[in-house]
Design a protein around this motif. Structure first.
Motif, mmCIF file in Angstrom:
data_model
loop_
_atom_site.group_PDB
_atom_site.id
_atom_site.type_symbol
_atom_site.label_atom_id
_atom_site.label_comp_id
_atom_site.label_asym_id
_atom_site.label_seq_id
_atom_site.Cartn_x
_atom_site.Cartn_y
_atom_site.Cartn_z
ATOM 1 N N LEU A 1 0.836 -1.206 0.000
ATOM 2 C CA LEU A 1 0.000 0.000 0.000
ATOM 3 C C LEU A 1 0.871 1.256 0.000
ATOM 4 C CD1 LEU A 1 -2.701 1.468 0.181
ATOM 5 C CD2 LEU A 1 -2.641 1.127 2.663
ATOM 6 N N ALA A 2 1.906 1.262 0.838
ATOM 7 C CA ALA A 2 2.793 2.424 0.884
ATOM 8 C C ALA A 2 3.498 2.633 -0.452
ATOM 9 C CB ALA A 2 3.808 2.255 2.010
ATOM 10 N N LEU A 3 3.951 1.539 -1.076
ATOM 11 C CA LEU A 3 4.592 1.647 -2.389
ATOM 12 C C LEU A 3 3.619 2.137 -3.453
ATOM 13 C CD1 LEU A 3 6.836 -1.552 -2.589
ATOM 14 C CD2 LEU A 3 7.616 0.829 -2.635
ATOM 15 N N ALA A 4 2.397 1.616 -3.424
ATOM 16 C CA ALA A 4 1.402 2.025 -4.416
ATOM 17 C C ALA A 4 1.099 3.518 -4.299
ATOM 18 C CB ALA A 4 0.131 1.199 -4.248
ATOM 19 N N GLN A 5 0.964 4.005 -3.085
ATOM 20 C CA GLN A 5 0.697 5.430 -2.880
ATOM 21 C C GLN A 5 1.877 6.283 -3.355
ATOM 22 O OE1 GLN A 5 -0.079 5.143 1.325
ATOM 23 N NE2 GLN A 5 -2.300 5.041 1.048
ATOM 24 N N TRP A 6 3.095 5.812 -3.073
ATOM 25 C CA TRP A 6 4.304 6.538 -3.492
ATOM 26 C C TRP A 6 4.439 6.532 -5.003
ATOM 27 C CZ3 TRP A 6 9.054 4.222 -5.352
ATOM 28 C CH2 TRP A 6 10.120 5.110 -5.433
ATOM 29 N N LEU A 7 4.207 5.367 -5.618
ATOM 30 C CA LEU A 7 4.321 5.258 -7.070
ATOM 31 C C LEU A 7 3.254 6.083 -7.782
ATOM 32 C CD1 LEU A 7 5.057 1.428 -7.342
ATOM 33 C CD2 LEU A 7 6.602 3.265 -8.088
ATOM 34 N N GLU A 8 2.053 6.129 -7.212
ATOM 35 C CA GLU A 8 0.965 6.875 -7.849
ATOM 36 C C GLU A 8 1.298 8.360 -7.946
ATOM 37 O OE1 GLU A 8 -3.793 6.226 -7.805
ATOM 38 O OE2 GLU A 8 -2.937 6.836 -5.880
ATOM 39 N N ALA A 9 2.109 8.842 -7.020
ATOM 40 C CA ALA A 9 2.486 10.262 -7.026
ATOM 41 C C ALA A 9 3.808 10.508 -7.750
ATOM 42 C CB ALA A 9 2.588 10.761 -5.583
ATOM 43 N N HIS A 10 4.456 9.459 -8.253
ATOM 44 C CA HIS A 10 5.776 9.599 -8.865
ATOM 45 C C HIS A 10 5.658 10.104 -10.300
ATOM 46 C CE1 HIS A 10 9.905 8.787 -9.967
ATOM 47 N NE2 HIS A 10 10.172 8.372 -8.728
ATOM 48 N N PRO A 11 6.394 11.140 -10.663
ATOM 49 C CA PRO A 11 6.258 11.713 -12.012
ATOM 50 C C PRO A 11 6.749 10.812 -13.138
ATOM 51 C CG PRO A 11 8.084 12.737 -10.810
ATOM 52 C CD PRO A 11 7.344 11.886 -9.823
ATOM 53 N N LYS A 12 7.583 9.816 -12.825
ATOM 54 C CA LYS A 12 8.115 8.943 -13.867
ATOM 55 C C LYS A 12 7.336 7.639 -14.022
ATOM 56 C CE LYS A 12 12.879 10.625 -13.386
ATOM 57 N NZ LYS A 12 14.290 10.237 -13.123
ATOM 58 N N VAL A 13 6.239 7.509 -13.296
ATOM 59 C CA VAL A 13 5.453 6.280 -13.293
ATOM 60 C C VAL A 13 4.079 6.552 -13.881
ATOM 61 C CG1 VAL A 13 4.383 4.513 -11.834
ATOM 62 C CG2 VAL A 13 6.708 5.296 -11.344
ATOM 63 N N GLY A 14 3.611 5.631 -14.721
ATOM 64 C CA GLY A 14 2.279 5.751 -15.288
ATOM 65 C C GLY A 14 1.219 5.169 -14.361
ATOM 66 N N LYS A 15 0.255 4.508 -14.928
ATOM 67 C CA LYS A 15 -0.863 3.979 -14.152
ATOM 68 C C LYS A 15 -0.388 2.977 -13.100
ATOM 69 C CE LYS A 15 -5.178 1.360 -14.611
ATOM 70 N NZ LYS A 15 -6.073 0.638 -15.559
ATOM 71 N N VAL A 16 -0.920 3.126 -11.883
ATOM 72 C CA VAL A 16 -0.661 2.200 -10.785
ATOM 73 C C VAL A 16 -1.968 1.501 -10.443
ATOM 74 C CG1 VAL A 16 0.128 1.942 -8.400
ATOM 75 C CG2 VAL A 16 1.169 3.676 -9.894
ATOM 76 N N SER A 17 -1.918 0.179 -10.313
ATOM 77 C CA SER A 17 -3.129 -0.588 -9.980
ATOM 78 C C SER A 17 -2.891 -1.381 -8.704
ATOM 79 C CB SER A 17 -3.484 -1.543 -11.130
ATOM 80 O OG SER A 17 -4.651 -2.290 -10.833
ATOM 81 N N TYR A 18 -3.675 -1.054 -7.678
ATOM 82 C CA TYR A 18 -3.609 -1.766 -6.397
ATOM 83 C C TYR A 18 -4.946 -1.551 -5.689
ATOM 84 C CZ TYR A 18 -2.152 -3.224 -1.736
ATOM 85 O OH TYR A 18 -2.066 -3.874 -0.523
ATOM 86 N N PRO A 19 -5.608 -2.616 -5.249
ATOM 87 C CA PRO A 19 -6.966 -2.450 -4.705
ATOM 88 C C PRO A 19 -7.032 -1.620 -3.422
ATOM 89 C CG PRO A 19 -6.167 -4.701 -4.383
ATOM 90 C CD PRO A 19 -5.199 -4.029 -5.312
ATOM 91 N N GLY A 20 -5.890 -1.391 -2.777
ATOM 92 C CA GLY A 20 -5.886 -0.539 -1.597
ATOM 93 C C GLY A 20 -5.958 0.935 -1.906
ATOM 94 N N LEU A 21 -5.750 1.311 -3.169
ATOM 95 C CA LEU A 21 -5.836 2.715 -3.576
ATOM 96 C C LEU A 21 -7.285 3.098 -3.835
ATOM 97 C CD1 LEU A 21 -2.868 2.884 -6.144
ATOM 98 C CD2 LEU A 21 -2.885 3.747 -3.785
ATOM 99 N N SER A 22 -7.662 4.279 -3.406
ATOM 100 C CA SER A 22 -9.041 4.740 -3.641
ATOM 101 C C SER A 22 -9.325 4.907 -5.125
ATOM 102 C CB SER A 22 -9.291 6.056 -2.900
ATOM 103 O OG SER A 22 -8.373 7.058 -3.336
ATOM 104 N N SER A 23 -8.271 5.031 -5.942
ATOM 105 C CA SER A 23 -8.451 5.179 -7.390
ATOM 106 C C SER A 23 -8.755 3.869 -8.088
ATOM 107 C CB SER A 23 -7.179 5.791 -7.997
ATOM 108 O OG SER A 23 -6.053 4.957 -7.740
ATOM 109 N N HIS A 24 -8.558 2.744 -7.396
ATOM 110 C CA HIS A 24 -8.811 1.445 -8.029
ATOM 111 C C HIS A 24 -10.311 1.218 -8.163
ATOM 112 C CE1 HIS A 24 -8.812 -2.894 -8.774
ATOM 113 N NE2 HIS A 24 -7.526 -2.782 -9.082
ATOM 114 N N PRO A 25 -10.778 0.745 -9.320
ATOM 115 C CA PRO A 25 -12.226 0.585 -9.519
ATOM 116 C C PRO A 25 -12.883 -0.412 -8.567
ATOM 117 C CG PRO A 25 -10.990 -0.404 -11.326
ATOM 118 C CD PRO A 25 -10.018 0.399 -10.539
#
Length: 419
Positions: A302-326
């Protein structure tokens, strides 16, 4: 420690953590603490009559392809952890999938499956089952899509609890309702659910739980194994496999144990996909620390997914713990103790990224104590069609990560320099 609820299937009402280390180990003078390894191919009888009865009933020990004391102890532990009625352990997760499907399907039957699947399952549904006269329809991971695909000959609905690698969450209760309405059963691949730690599908209405024990159950990348667990209350009265034959039908002869009996008969007795006793021993040991590992891995993921989601060099992040996950809302409904240890993220140049990792290791496995990454477009899903890859949440720039137990800061530093 996690706040996992008591395991009400156990007479002591133990939690998952306690059950994982205490179950299936007898007490008494001279008893081992842990599982002994029974390295034997066959077991003895005193009389002809004893042998005859065992070969008729298959309730004891005769030949190790059918049953072994070490494997039986592992099966009993998994049954308890998943809250089921019976388990058969087999040689791999793929063997477990085949056993689960063939336990309720034969030539002329049909399977409806969510399309966000492990590549090996997609291949089995599309390449192997048609050779046996069994067809499959892959649909979006929604109850409406499953309902629209049901046919009169549909015997099974299949989905993954935390799909690999998209992180989709099966709406188990809704899928069960659709399946049962049409006389079919619901099977859930609970590999990423951690042998019942994150989710126990049987308690939400599933009839069958299949899983790869190679992953979090084993936990150290050292063993292959799989298991199929059945619950209670499944309705087989509309499946001709179980009702054909009148008084001699499987359902009439085997009663409530019919489904579990057929799974062992298929996976072990007939197909010989036997789990070795040493492998069962390693998996049983892995189960004892699963809760500790998966709880930490889920938190790190979860911590990595949140960090990656905000990273400028990373595209789409998919992890069910993120509120952005469908399927985040379904993760909140069905998962406890974390949202799993698998995530995906997109990078501009996967080859360059993977060539620079130093802590992360490139390997096609999940659930290891080490963090593993792979390029699913060319590996785990490389042999399925491009539409099927996209349906599984895989693109040419996707990296799949199975998070291990390393320190978060070390993983972040390695990803940062690789980017």
């Amino acid at each position: 420690m996690s706040d996992t609820p008591a395991d009400t299937t156990h007479p002591q009402g133990w939690t998952f953590e306690t059950t994982a280390v205490q179950s299936s180990i007898p007490r008494g003078l001279g008893q081992t603490i842990g599982f002994p390894i029974h390295a034997a191919a066959a077991f003895q009888f005193d009389t002809l009559e004893e042998a005859q009865l065992e070969f008729q009933q298959n309730t004891g020990l005769s030949y190790a392809r059918l049953q072994n004391p070490t494997v039986r102890a592992l099966e009993d532990r998994i049954t308890t952890l998943e809250g089921g009625a019976a388990t058969v352990a087999v040689a791999s997760g793929q063997a477990a999938t085949l056993t689960a499907i063939l336990s309720v399907c034969r030539a002329g039957d049909h399977v409806v499956s969510a399309s966000s699947l492990f590549g090996g399952t997609t291949g089995m549904l599309g390449n192997i089952l048609p050779l046996m006269g069994i067809t499959a329809t892959l649909v979006d991971n929604t109850p409406d899509a499953v309902r629209a695909a049901m046919q009169p000959n549909t015997r099974l609905v299949w989905a993954e609890m935390i799909s690999n690698p998209a992180g989709d969450i099966a709406d188990i209760r809704a899928f069960a309702s659709v399946a049962h309405e049409h006389g079919a059963l619901l099977a859930i691949d609970n590999t990423c659910g951690g042998a019942g730690f994150l989710c126990r599908p049987l308690s939400h209405g599933a009839d069958i739980v299949s899983q790869s024990l190679t992953k979090w159950a084993g936990g150290h990348g050292s063993v292959l194994g799989g298991a199929v667990t059945v619950g209670t209350g499944h309705d087989l009265t509309r499946n001709p496999i179980y009702t054909d034959g009148g008084e001699q039908s499987i359902l009439r002869v085997r009663g409530d144990a019919a489904l579990a009996w057929r799974q062992r008969w298929f996976g072990a007795h007939q197909l010989g996909m036997t789990l070795a006793p040493h492998s069962a021993f390693l998996i049983a040991q892995g189960l004892e620390t699963l809760a500790l590992r998966l709880e930490r891995e889920s938190a790190t993921a979860l911590a990595l997914a949140q960090w990656l989601e905000a990273h400028p060099k990373v595209g789409k992040v998919s992890y069910p713990g993120l509120s952005s996950h469908p399927h985040h809302h379904l993760a909140q409904t069905y998962l406890r103790g974390g949202q799993g240890a698998v995530l995906t993220f997109e990078v501009p140049d996967p080859s360059a990224f993977l060539s620079r990792v130093r802590v992360l290791r490139i390997a096609p496995n999940l659930g290891d104590v080490r963090t593993l990454v792979v390029h699913p477009w060319t590996t785990t899903h490389g042999r399925v069609s491009e539409p099927a890859r996209h349906a599984a949440g895989v693109t040419p720039t996707t990296i799949r990560m199975s998070v291990g137990v390393e320190a978060l800061r070390d993983l972040q530093a390695d990803i940062e320099q690789a980017l």
